[in-house]
Design a protein around this motif. Structure first.
Motif, short mmCIF file in Angstrom:
data_model
loop_
_atom_site.label_atom_id
_atom_site.label_comp_id
_atom_site.label_asym_id
_atom_site.label_seq_id
_atom_site.Cartn_x
_atom_site.Cartn_y
_atom_site.Cartn_z
N ARG A 164 -45.63 20.23 15.39
CA ARG A 164 -44.29 20.04 15.97
C ARG A 164 -44.21 18.68 16.66
NH1 ARG A 164 -40.39 22.73 14.22
NH2 ARG A 164 -39.35 23.33 16.17
N PRO A 173 -34.73 12.88 12.35
CA PRO A 173 -34.55 14.34 12.41
C PRO A 173 -34.17 14.79 13.81
CG PRO A 173 -36.87 13.78 12.32
CD PRO A 173 -36.13 12.49 12.20
N TYR A 226 -39.05 18.95 15.54
CA TYR A 226 -39.10 19.19 14.10
C TYR A 226 -40.54 19.21 13.62
CZ TYR A 226 -40.40 14.38 12.86
OH TYR A 226 -41.08 13.20 12.72
N SER A 234 -37.82 23.27 6.57
CA SER A 234 -38.47 23.47 7.87
C SER A 234 -39.69 22.59 8.09
CB SER A 234 -38.86 24.94 8.02
OG SER A 234 -39.81 25.28 7.03
N GLY A 235 -40.15 21.82 7.06
CA GLY A 235 -41.30 20.93 7.25
C GLY A 235 -42.56 21.48 6.59
#
Ligand code: NAP
Length: 320
Positions: free
Chosen positions: A5, A55, A59, A92-93
């Motif tokens: 994160r 972003p 994120y 969502s990554g």
């Protein structure tokens, strides 16, 4: 699930491994159990907050992942639970144990390609494919210089160009990179750290020049690139990390052009073309993603430091 994160833009140290809820797929979405995530230079620009795409914080970084489909939302027809896939962007990554993606962002991974290789598909191969086929409109009778051939995009470009039939020249900055570039498709390699190497390239072509230059570091090379082109030559700017001055007369006399793009700006039909071409190349063995380094997800910060250092030798991937 574990995920990297980013709560604030900054250096690699802002990448934190955290425990977060595993997302659930809504209609038209797919949840992928990510086994490996590819690290790309733009991930670092985005994390620093200096990229055109900023972003919303917090994120999870990463567009390129590979793994198996864990669950699908209502209406998803393209894939089923258990399918092996790679992602070309996610919602969502990809630096996470699970990633949510739209149905159109997941693509089948051929059986002969493992997950680590699958993490090195979308940005490198998508960029190289678009540069050669769409932007440069390359023909088999032409010569291409892959200027920066030892990294993710460069190796992909060597393999694609070689498979199509072009005469392929490549540059790298270390013996390992030069060896890799030769192995992955370059007919001839040149050391971009050696003074005067551009003259060697010109001599190799009998002073004619190279039809296409795929440029990974335009701020350093663009001015000289314009002098390496024959009539109708084109430089495709793929990477640049600063400003550069050129002499437009070098282009005028040659009817030459400089073109540029970002992978984010391509059209849906170009994207469909790219995935079809990549799948065929992976399946028939002409495209073989090269993993240079594997690091655990927890070491994402180290991966972000190392991706920007010289001495590339394939992709850096995170094992999730
Ligand atoms: P990478 O894996 O880190 O590789 C970087 C490459 O640049 C290596 O081959 C490196 O060679 C080479 N390089 C270093 N100094 C150079 C010089 N003076 N002249 C020519 N090449 C030099 O990065 P990548 O994923 O291949 O991406 C390459 C660049 O393209 C990055 O700047 C990236 O941001 C950009 N990119 C743009 C797009 C787009 O949409 N336009 C998409 C993908 C990537 P050595 O390490 O052997 O010196």
């Amino acid at each position: 699930m574990k995920a990297i994160r980013v709560h604030e833009f900054g250096g690699p140290e802002v990448l934190k491994l955290e425990e977060v809820p595993t997302p659930k797929p809504s209609a038209g979405e797919v949840l992928v159990r990510i086994h490996a995530a590819g690290v790309n230079p733009y991930d670092t620009y985005m994390r620093a907050g200096t990229y055109a795409l900023r972003p919303t914080l917090p994120y999870t970084p990463g567009s390129d992942g590979a793994g198996t489909v864990e669950a699908v939302g209502e209406g998803v027809k393209k894939v089923r639970r258990g399918d092996r896939v790679y992602t070309g962007r996610t919602l969502s990554g990809a630096y996470a144990e699970y990633a949510l993606a739209l149905e159109e962002q997941v693509h089948p991974l051929p059986a002969n390609i493992d997950f680590k290789q699958g993490a090195g598909i979308w940005v490198p191969y998508g960029t190289a494919y678009h540069a050669l086929h769409h932007s440069a409109n390359a023909h088999a009778s032409e010569t291409v210089l892959v200027h920066g051939a030892s990294g993710g995009v460069g190796i992909a470009a060597l393999q694609i160009a070689r498979a199509v039939g072009l005469k392929v020249l490549g540059t790298a900055g270390t013996p390992r990179g030069l060896e890799l570039a030769r192995r992955e498709g370059a007919h001839q390699v040149f050391d971009h750290r050696k003074p005067g190497y551009q003259e060697e390239i010109l001599q190799t072509t009998g002073n004619r020049g190279v039809d296409i230059i795929l440029e990974m570091l335009a701020n350093v090379n663009l001015s000289h690139d314009t002098k390496l082109l024959p009539n109708n030559g084109r430089v495709i700017v793929i990477g640049s990390r600063g400003e550069v001055t050129i002499n437009p007369r070098e282009l005028m006399g040659r009817r030459a052009s400089i073109r540029a793009f970002t992978l984010w700006g391509i059209t849906p039909s170009e994207e469909a073309d790219i995935h079809a071409g990549i799948f065929a190349g992976l399946e028939n063995g002409t495209l073989r993603p090269i993993v240079g380094k594997e690091l655990p997800l927890a070491e994402a910060a180290r991966a972000h430091k190392e991706i920007l250092e010289p001495g590339s030798a394939g992709k850096i991937v995170l094992i999730c």
